[in-house]
Design a protein around this motif. Structure first.
Motif, mmCIF file in Angstrom:
data_model
loop_
_atom_site.group_PDB
_atom_site.id
_atom_site.type_symbol
_atom_site.label_atom_id
_atom_site.label_comp_id
_atom_site.label_asym_id
_atom_site.label_seq_id
_atom_site.Cartn_x
_atom_site.Cartn_y
_atom_site.Cartn_z
ATOM 1 N N UNK A 137 0.865 -1.182 0.000
ATOM 2 C CA UNK A 137 0.000 0.000 0.000
ATOM 3 C C UNK A 137 0.902 1.232 0.000
ATOM 4 N N UNK A 138 0.351 2.354 -0.417
ATOM 5 C CA UNK A 138 1.116 3.606 -0.414
ATOM 6 C C UNK A 138 2.185 3.629 -1.498
ATOM 7 N N UNK A 139 3.143 4.528 -1.329
ATOM 8 C CA UNK A 139 4.222 4.677 -2.307
ATOM 9 C C UNK A 139 3.875 5.678 -3.391
ATOM 10 N N UNK A 140 4.583 5.594 -4.522
ATOM 11 C CA UNK A 140 4.327 6.524 -5.635
ATOM 12 C C UNK A 140 2.907 6.361 -6.190
ATOM 13 N N UNK A 141 2.309 7.484 -6.572
ATOM 14 C CA UNK A 141 0.965 7.424 -7.142
ATOM 15 C C UNK A 141 0.767 8.521 -8.178
ATOM 16 N N UNK A 142 -0.267 8.324 -9.005
ATOM 17 C CA UNK A 142 -0.728 9.335 -9.953
ATOM 18 C C UNK A 142 -2.171 9.658 -9.596
ATOM 19 N N UNK A 143 -2.519 10.929 -9.711
ATOM 20 C CA UNK A 143 -3.885 11.359 -9.426
ATOM 21 C C UNK A 143 -4.203 12.595 -10.255
ATOM 22 N N UNK A 144 -5.472 12.786 -10.512
ATOM 23 C CA UNK A 144 -5.905 13.975 -11.234
ATOM 24 C C UNK A 144 -6.093 15.105 -10.233
ATOM 25 N N UNK A 145 -5.476 16.256 -10.530
ATOM 26 C CA UNK A 145 -5.606 17.432 -9.676
ATOM 27 C C UNK A 145 -6.618 18.384 -10.319
ATOM 28 N N UNK A 146 -7.796 18.534 -9.713
ATOM 29 C CA UNK A 146 -8.827 19.385 -10.318
ATOM 30 C C UNK A 146 -8.451 20.869 -10.335
ATOM 31 N N UNK A 147 -7.563 21.295 -9.433
ATOM 32 C CA UNK A 147 -7.155 22.703 -9.404
ATOM 33 C C UNK A 147 -6.326 23.083 -10.627
ATOM 34 N N UNK A 148 -5.387 22.218 -10.991
ATOM 35 C CA UNK A 148 -4.525 22.509 -12.145
ATOM 36 C C UNK A 148 -5.015 21.806 -13.401
ATOM 37 N N UNK A 149 -6.012 20.919 -13.241
ATOM 38 C CA UNK A 149 -6.555 20.123 -14.344
ATOM 39 C C UNK A 149 -5.470 19.321 -15.053
#
Length: 167
Positions: A137-149
């Motif tokens: 679990x945890x570690x490096x991840x990718x996610x969509x940032x709605x603030x910067x799109x």
């Protein structure tokens, strides 16, 4: 042997096989399950990192980010961890004394189970077949940032989820 006797004997055979199937299924019935984390074992971050490194090294599939790329991450996507599909069954529970069980993952000592958990594990270990899996679990991840799109890449501390079941 008459026709009726022939069908009667076939029925008896079917009942016997059905009974065997019930017995076989009972042998594979889940008797108890538990989940343990590295926090339960009071493992230090360095040890967890070493275990994760070894798990990643030995994983034959290496399906990082569940096969997703930055282009696959959308505003509706959940956070996707690089090693979320990394798992191992190389888990050992070494009973030292009653209520004292050492946990090793990939041959590396992770820590001792809490006494109540160790007692539960030991009571089932004597009677049933143990199966255990460890997930990163945890570690490096990718996610969509709605603030910067945009898709961001970041990371958090690693963790380990150990799933134990007895059949």
């Amino acid at each position: 042997m008459g026709l009726f006797d022939f069908f009667k004997s076939k029925k008896d055979t079917a009942d016997t096989s059905a009974q065997n199937k019930l017995q076989d299924n009972d042998q594979h019935t889940l008797k108890h399950e538990m989940q343990i984390t590295e926090k339960d074992l009071k493992a230090d971050e360095e040890t967890v990192d070493r275990i994760v490194e070894k798990m990643v090294e030995e994983d034959p599939f290496k399906n990082f980010y569940s096969g997703k790329t930055k282009e696959d991450i959308t505003p509706l996507s959940k956070q996707t961890y690089k090693y979320e599909n990394i798992t191992t069954v190389n888990v050992d529970f070494v009973n030292k004394d009653k209520g004292k069980t050492l946990v090793k993952v990939e041959g590396i000592t992770l820590g001792f189970l809490p006494e109540d958990t160790a007692l539960t594990l030991q009571s089932y270990q004597d009677k049933y077949l143990l199966t255990a899996f460890v997930y990163v679990t945890g570690g490096p991840y990718m996610a969509y940032d709605p603030n910067t799109e945009t898709v961001i890449e970041d990371e958090g501390p690693f963790g380990l989820d150990i799933f134990v079941q007895f059949t």
